[in-house]
Write a protein that holds these residues in place. Structure first.
Motif, PDB file in Angstrom:
ATOM      1  N   UNK A   9      20.351  32.284  14.484  1.00 51.93           N
ATOM      2  CA  UNK A   9      20.448  32.955  13.190  1.00 51.93           C
ATOM      3  C   UNK A   9      21.847  33.512  12.962  1.00 51.93           C
ATOM      4  N   UNK A  10      22.410  34.074  14.014  1.00 52.21           N
ATOM      5  CA  UNK A  10      23.757  34.623  13.879  1.00 52.21           C
ATOM      6  C   UNK A  10      24.751  33.532  13.523  1.00 52.21           C
ATOM      7  N   UNK A  11      24.576  32.380  14.186  1.00 51.89           N
ATOM      8  CA  UNK A  11      25.495  31.280  13.898  1.00 51.89           C
ATOM      9  C   UNK A  11      25.329  30.805  12.460  1.00 51.89           C
ATOM     10  N   UNK A  12      24.057  30.792  12.017  1.00 54.72           N
ATOM     11  CA  UNK A  12      23.815  30.390  10.643  1.00 54.72           C
ATOM     12  C   UNK A  12      24.491  31.371   9.684  1.00 54.72           C
ATOM     13  N   UNK A  13      24.369  32.656  10.026  1.00 53.35           N
ATOM     14  CA  UNK A  13      24.989  33.675   9.184  1.00 53.35           C
ATOM     15  C   UNK A  13      26.489  33.466   9.090  1.00 53.35           C
ATOM     16  N   UNK A  14      27.074  33.150  10.228  1.00 51.25           N
ATOM     17  CA  UNK A  14      28.517  32.933  10.238  1.00 51.25           C
ATOM     18  C   UNK A  14      28.874  31.783   9.305  1.00 51.25           C
ATOM     19  N   UNK A  15      28.085  30.714   9.395  1.00 49.41           N
ATOM     20  CA  UNK A  15      28.347  29.553   8.546  1.00 49.41           C
ATOM     21  C   UNK A  15      28.176  29.920   7.080  1.00 49.41           C
ATOM     22  N   UNK A  16      27.061  30.597   6.784  1.00 47.44           N
ATOM     23  CA  UNK A  16      26.817  31.026   5.407  1.00 47.44           C
ATOM     24  C   UNK A  16      27.968  31.894   4.928  1.00 47.44           C
ATOM     25  N   UNK A  17      28.350  32.796   5.822  1.00 43.82           N
ATOM     26  CA  UNK A  17      29.439  33.695   5.520  1.00 43.82           C
ATOM     27  C   UNK A  17      30.699  32.923   5.186  1.00 43.82           C
ATOM     28  N   UNK A  18      30.971  31.948   6.036  1.00 45.32           N
ATOM     29  CA  UNK A  18      32.166  31.135   5.858  1.00 45.32           C
ATOM     30  C   UNK A  18      32.092  30.397   4.524  1.00 45.32           C
ATOM     31  N   UNK A  19      30.913  29.838   4.244  1.00 46.93           N
ATOM     32  CA  UNK A  19      30.732  29.105   2.995  1.00 46.93           C
ATOM     33  C   UNK A  19      30.996  30.003   1.796  1.00 46.93           C
ATOM     34  N   UNK A  20      30.401  31.192   1.809  1.00 44.48           N
ATOM     35  CA  UNK A  20      30.599  32.070   0.655  1.00 44.48           C
ATOM     36  C   UNK A  20      32.056  32.471   0.535  1.00 44.48           C
ATOM     37  N   UNK A  21      32.678  32.668   1.701  1.00 47.45           N
ATOM     38  CA  UNK A  21      34.076  33.067   1.653  1.00 47.45           C
ATOM     39  C   UNK A  21      34.936  31.950   1.063  1.00 47.45           C
ATOM     40  N   UNK A  22      34.652  30.740   1.514  1.00 41.19           N
ATOM     41  CA  UNK A  22      35.399  29.595   0.977  1.00 41.19           C
ATOM     42  C   UNK A  22      35.172  29.475  -0.520  1.00 41.19           C
ATOM     43  N   UNK A  23      33.906  29.645  -0.914  1.00 38.12           N
ATOM     44  CA  UNK A  23      33.565  29.548  -2.330  1.00 38.12           C
ATOM     45  C   UNK A  23      34.314  30.617  -3.120  1.00 38.12           C
ATOM     46  N   UNK A  24      34.324  31.826  -2.554  1.00 34.61           N
ATOM     47  CA  UNK A  24      35.000  32.914  -3.228  1.00 34.61           C
ATOM     48  C   UNK A  24      36.494  32.608  -3.357  1.00 34.61           C
ATOM     49  N   UNK A  25      37.049  32.138  -2.246  1.00 28.35           N
ATOM     50  CA  UNK A  25      38.463  31.789  -2.265  1.00 28.35           C
ATOM     51  C   UNK A  25      38.761  30.743  -3.332  1.00 28.35           C
ATOM     52  N   UNK A  26      37.862  29.766  -3.378  1.00 26.93           N
ATOM     53  CA  UNK A  26      38.053  28.688  -4.340  1.00 26.93           C
ATOM     54  C   UNK A  26      38.071  29.254  -5.759  1.00 26.93           C
ATOM     55  N   UNK A  27      37.115  30.147  -6.024  1.00 27.46           N
ATOM     56  CA  UNK A  27      37.031  30.745  -7.353  1.00 27.46           C
ATOM     57  C   UNK A  27      38.280  31.548  -7.686  1.00 27.46           C
ATOM     58  N   UNK A  28      38.689  32.399  -6.749  1.00 26.66           N
ATOM     59  CA  UNK A  28      39.885  33.193  -7.014  1.00 26.66           C
ATOM     60  C   UNK A  28      41.076  32.300  -7.258  1.00 26.66           C
ATOM     61  N   UNK A  29      41.172  31.262  -6.463  1.00 22.58           N
ATOM     62  CA  UNK A  29      42.293  30.351  -6.611  1.00 22.58           C
ATOM     63  C   UNK A  29      42.283  29.733  -8.013  1.00 22.58           C
ATOM     64  N   UNK A  30      41.084  29.318  -8.404  1.00 25.64           N
ATOM     65  CA  UNK A  30      40.965  28.713  -9.735  1.00 25.64           C
ATOM     66  C   UNK A  30      41.360  29.699 -10.818  1.00 25.64           C
ATOM     67  N   UNK A  31      40.867  30.943 -10.615  1.00 24.84           N
ATOM     68  CA  UNK A  31      41.191  31.972 -11.596  1.00 24.84           C
ATOM     69  C   UNK A  31      42.694  32.190 -11.672  1.00 24.84           C
ATOM     70  N   UNK A  32      43.291  32.273 -10.471  1.00 23.58           N
ATOM     71  CA  UNK A  32      44.730  32.498 -10.441  1.00 23.58           C
ATOM     72  C   UNK A  32      45.486  31.375 -11.146  1.00 23.58           C
ATOM     73  N   UNK A  33      45.007  30.143 -10.872  1.00 22.24           N
ATOM     74  CA  UNK A  33      45.696  29.011 -11.474  1.00 22.24           C
ATOM     75  C   UNK A  33      45.530  29.032 -12.995  1.00 22.24           C
ATOM     76  N   UNK A  34      44.295  29.370 -13.398  1.00 28.87           N
ATOM     77  CA  UNK A  34      44.014  29.475 -14.829  1.00 28.87           C
ATOM     78  C   UNK A  34      44.940  30.513 -15.474  1.00 28.87           C
TER      79      UNK A  34
END
Ligand SMILES: [Zn+2]
Lengths: 216, 278
Positions: free
Chosen positions: A158-183
């Motif tokens: 479960x912890x490993x899954x959390x880490x992955x989920x965490x990583x995914x959300x972080x990547x997603x967040x980063x992607x969004x911020x990046x898009x926003x910044x570019x916009x």
């Protein structure tokens, strides 16, 4: 000493002087009363034993809820107190009565100089009695061990899954911020271009207007 | 005599050389399987006092699951590793064989609710590892090589170390040899740092070296010796079969590959392999 600083032992600061004991009158009164009551009972028992010609033995009371000593689940919080280790004699493990600077055991109302003597105390019979545990530990069966391992595996998965989920959300967040910044950048660039164009247009207009009607 | 239902939370009895009345290992107090100086440093260590007190064979798994490396002692002060402290704890608990085997071979498979949840066998590139093959070329499934057994690899190493200290020669060979195909990486604490090694390397050390993890290992009769006495069947590892077969077909290439792998491994493990005694 600056009062801005956290206490040397990582505890919450209790004001300017962390070394001063804060007396809880009610608690102490109650404790004194209990002690009084106990010693009265004891002396009565001793007296009666003497009358009967027997030696009095204080009864080693076993609380009904004596639990087998549980393995500590979590590390004691010493990470925040690193650097406070003091080399002390063996007698340090006896501790000082009351709450003071250092490592305080609430169950026994004792304070210890360092984490080593504190942990030694927490392994002592005196302390285990105070918190209603025995010095015996139940022998684990094969089934206990297997269940424990299954539980540990589940927990780890479960912890490993959390880490992955965490990583995914972080990547997603980063992607969004990046898009926003570019916009945002794009928007600024557009604005700038527009302004420039407007200015150019103005210039042209001005130029034209300058020229307008003037024939050289 | 009935099995005792309780351990002492501390190790006072174990450390009482004359008064010890617990189970003996090879006729002596099991504490003596570790050296005096190391023993003293273990029981003085903070890890021992805080994390090993009051453990039983089940709660010990919590600690073992947190292990990040094997090893004996480190630094100038000879600070014992958690691994060594837990090994010493096992010498106090002396868990029954089936418990030690559970540590060694726990697979965690029962944790799956249904077969659908079970991870599927992944088809792997044939050149990945020197995996053994059946006559028809299909892979012999070796759960050790697959990393399917001993889910918690440091717990597995801990159990193996304990087995080497506490069990009988024939059991040691028959129980530990299957782990020689467990190629998972592990970290080992050395005196001044860390070293990369492998489960199978550690097992090999246990079977062949006389000192490991700050502990002198008692003299284990050689495998050949036990075979001569008809106490052990000659060992036929899956890898050995493959090597034998390789001899008469296109084995040269495979052997070469394996040698390359060994060389890679040697360079991975670094030059520190001479300080095994740490
Ligand atoms: Zn206490």
């Amino acid at each position: 000493m600056s009062s801005q600083k956290q206490g040397a032992y990582g505890g919450a600061k209790t004001g300017g002087d962390t070394h001063r004991k804060t007396w809880d009158r009610e608690e102490y009164a109650q404790r004194a009363k209990d002690h009084d009551h106990k010693s009265k009972e004891e002396s009565k028992a001793r007296y009666e034993a003497a009358l009967a010609g027997k030696k009095y033995h204080r009864r080693a009371s076993t609380p009904p809820d004596v639990r087998a000593t549980e393995a500590r689940q979590a590390r004691l919080d010493v990470a925040s107190r690193v650097g406070t280790t003091v080399l002390v004699g063996a007698s340090a493990a006896t501790g000082k009565r009351g709450k003071g600077a250092g490592f305080y055991c609430e169950a026994c109302d004792l304070t210890f100089k360092d984490h080593l003597s504190y942990v030694e105390h927490s392994n002592s019979i005196q302390h285990l009695r105070a918190i209603g545990q025995s010095t015996e530990v139940a022998v684990a069966t094969l089934e206990d061990v297997r269940n424990r391992l299954l539980w540990l595996k589940r927990k780890r998965d479960e912890e490993q899954r959390d880490v992955v989920v965490d990583l995914d959300t972080r990547l997603e967040r980063n992607r969004l911020t990046e898009e926003q910044e570019q916009e945002e950048k794009r928007r600024k660039r557009r604005e700038k271009r527009k302004n420039k164009k407007k200015a150019d247009d103005d210039n042209v207009m001005k130029y034209e207007s300058d020229d307008d009607g003037v024939i050289r | 005599m009935a099995e005792p239902k309780f351990h002492k939370a501390d190790a006072k009895d174990l450390l009482d050389d004359r008064g010890y009345r617990g189970t003996l290992i090879r006729g002596q107090n099991p504490a003596l399987l570790m050296e005096k100086g190391v023993r003293d440093r273990i029981i003085d260590s903070y890890y021992w006092k805080e994390q090993c007190f009051g453990l039983n064979a089940a709660t010990l798994c919590d600690r073992a699951a947190e292990l990040k490396f094997i090893g004996g002692t480190s630094g100038i002060m000879g600070k014992p590793t958690p691994f060594l402290c837990l090994a010493f704890k096992l010498l106090q608990l002396i868990p029954p064989k089936e418990v030690i085997l559970e540590y060694l071979n726990f697979s965690g498979d029962e944790g799956y609710e249904s077969d659908e949840d079970r991870p599927k066998e992944e088809p792997r590139n044939a050149d990945d590892e020197p995996a053994a093959r059946n006559g028809d070329g299909s892979r012999i499934l070796d759960p050790n090589a697959e990393g399917k057994l001993g889910e918690f690899k440091y717990l597995r190493c801990l159990a193996a170390f304990y087995i080497r200290l506490a069990w009988e020669p024939v059991e040691i060979y028959t129980t530990l040899e299957p782990l020689l195909t467990d190629f998972r990486k592990i970290k080992r604490r050395t005196k001044n740092g860390f070293q990369l090694t492998y489960v199978d390397q550690f097992i090999d050390d246990l079977l062949t070296k006389d000192r490991i993890c700050a502990t002198s290992l008692w003299k284990l009769p050689s495998r050949a010796n036990l075979e001569d006495l008809d106490m052990l069947e000659p060992r036929e590892s899956p890898l050995q079969e493959e090597a034998d077969r390789s001899d008469d077909d296109d084995g040269d290439i495979e052997l070469l590959e394996r040698e390359e792998m060994e060389m890679d491994r040697d360079s991975d493990a670094g030059a520190g392999s001479s300080e095994q005694g740490d």
